[in-house]
Design an enzyme around this catalytic site. Structure first.
Site, short mmCIF file in Angstrom:
data_model
loop_
_atom_site.label_atom_id
_atom_site.label_comp_id
_atom_site.label_asym_id
_atom_site.label_seq_id
_atom_site.Cartn_x
_atom_site.Cartn_y
_atom_site.Cartn_z
N GLU A 194 0.81 -1.23 0.00
CA GLU A 194 0.00 0.00 0.00
C GLU A 194 0.84 1.27 0.00
O GLU A 194 0.38 2.33 0.43
CB GLU A 194 -1.01 0.00 1.17
CG GLU A 194 -2.00 -1.14 1.10
CD GLU A 194 -3.15 -1.03 2.10
OE1 GLU A 194 -3.23 -0.01 2.81
OE2 GLU A 194 -3.97 -1.96 2.16
N GLU A 200 -5.52 -8.71 0.89
CA GLU A 200 -6.20 -8.34 2.14
C GLU A 200 -7.65 -8.06 1.82
O GLU A 200 -7.94 -7.25 0.92
CB GLU A 200 -5.64 -7.04 2.76
CG GLU A 200 -4.33 -7.17 3.45
CD GLU A 200 -3.88 -5.84 4.08
OE1 GLU A 200 -4.74 -5.08 4.59
OE2 GLU A 200 -2.67 -5.57 4.05
#
Ligand code: NAG
Ligand code: NAG
Length: 301
Positions: A124, A230
């Protein structure tokens, strides 16, 4: 080997290899025994066995560049690894990640490298520098040029393993990432309808929202495999837009999203086995060390 032998071998293999099915694991405060406790609980979870572990760093907590104890724990529990190298703390710290990766290969050899499902360079990082990441105070990030440079460094160490990058679905659909997508072997997508407050994010819409996020990532992927790195829905905590955290809603999300991913053989690392003390809390099991093997809701698909 002759061509006829290769064809005979190929015919003997199953048409689809089982996908990786695992959880994300933090590193803070964990030693080898703690990782073993978690990996064994994941494997023995009632109703669904999880045999893969996604990590965010190669470095053992509290050390400069000692390999993370999750590696010997994975070897002793036969857990495959989606390794991670933290990429947002500067070049000097990334050099420590590389040093830990090299040391792990030297120390554990093929007992370790045979367990590698893939390697994520960063997590991320690009989301954190986008306007939405900045407004969420997501922390330090880096741009795609830095990740591409780091991917080259990782390829020089373990060039035969699938190397990718994990980011949020809205990062992958940004055309600024085209060179990065060209540089990876696979794409990891993180997507949480619970947090997507700009959409009508009730639990009733969550399955459609997640698969839309996945599908737009696939459309941007230049044909690279897209792994779910995720996702999850919280069992407790505050509401987020129209999303309500509850055990019932977490079960609905699991039944719809996780079961569909498994049925379609998509590599999946769910968030998360245990999340004690966090709010919102995404854990599939409650408190305890090692984690309990009875989930808070049925994981049967
Ligand atoms: C698109 O990605 C670039 C980084 O490559 C980033 O600087 C920019 O903010 C992103 N745009 C949006 C709208 O997120
Ligand atoms: C969830 O979305 C997938 C992908 O669109 C779809 O195939 C599936 O039927 C949906 N599940 C439910 C319970 O609606």
């Amino acid at each position: 080997m002759r061509a006829s032998q290769i064809l005979a071998l190929a015919a003997a293999l199953p048409t689809t290899l089982a996908a990786y099915k695992g959880f994300n694991y933090g590193a803070t405060g964990r030693d080898q025994a703690a990782f073993e406790g978690e990996f064994n609980a994941a494997k023995n979870l009632a109703g669904s066995s999880y045999t893969s572990a996604r990590l965010y760093t190669m470095i053992q907590d509290g050390t400069t560049n000692t390999p993370i104890s999750a590696i010997p724990a994975a070897i002793s529990t036969k857990t495959s690894l989606l390794l991670g190298l933290w990429a947002s703390a500067g070049d000097a710290q990334f050099a420590n990640e590389i040093a830990a990766l090299k040391a792990a290969v030297a120390q554990y050899g093929s007992a370790f490298t045979d367990l590698i499902a893939g390697i994520s360079v960063g997590s991320e990082d690009i989301y954190r520098i986008t306007p939405i990441g900045v407004s969420n105070n997501a922390g330090l990030g880096v741009g795609p040029e830095t990740i591409i440079n780091y991917i080259g460094q990782v390829r020089a160490v373990v060039g035969d393993k699938p190397i990718g990058h994990v980011d949020t679905y809205n990062v992958w659909t940004n055309s600024s990432q085209n060179a990065l997508i060209a540089a990876v072997d696979w794409i990891g997508v993180d997507a949480y309808p619970y947090y997507e407050t700009t959409k009508d994010n009730t639990i009733e819409n969550a399955n459609a929202t997640f698969w839309d996020d996945y599908d737009v990532t696939v459309a941007a992927s230049q044909g690279k495999p897209v792994w779910i790195t995720e996702t999850g829905w919280p069992v407790s905590g505050a509401a987020s837009g129209k999303a309500v955290a509850s055990v019932d809603n977490a079960k609905t999300y699991y039944d719809d999203v996780a079961c569909h991913a498994f049925a379609n053989n998509i590599n999946t690392w769910w968030y998360i086995l245990q999340d004690t003390g966090a709010s919102p809390s995404f854990g599939l099991v409650g408190a305890g060390t090692p984690p309990p093997t009875t989930p808070l809701y049925s994981l049967a698909c």
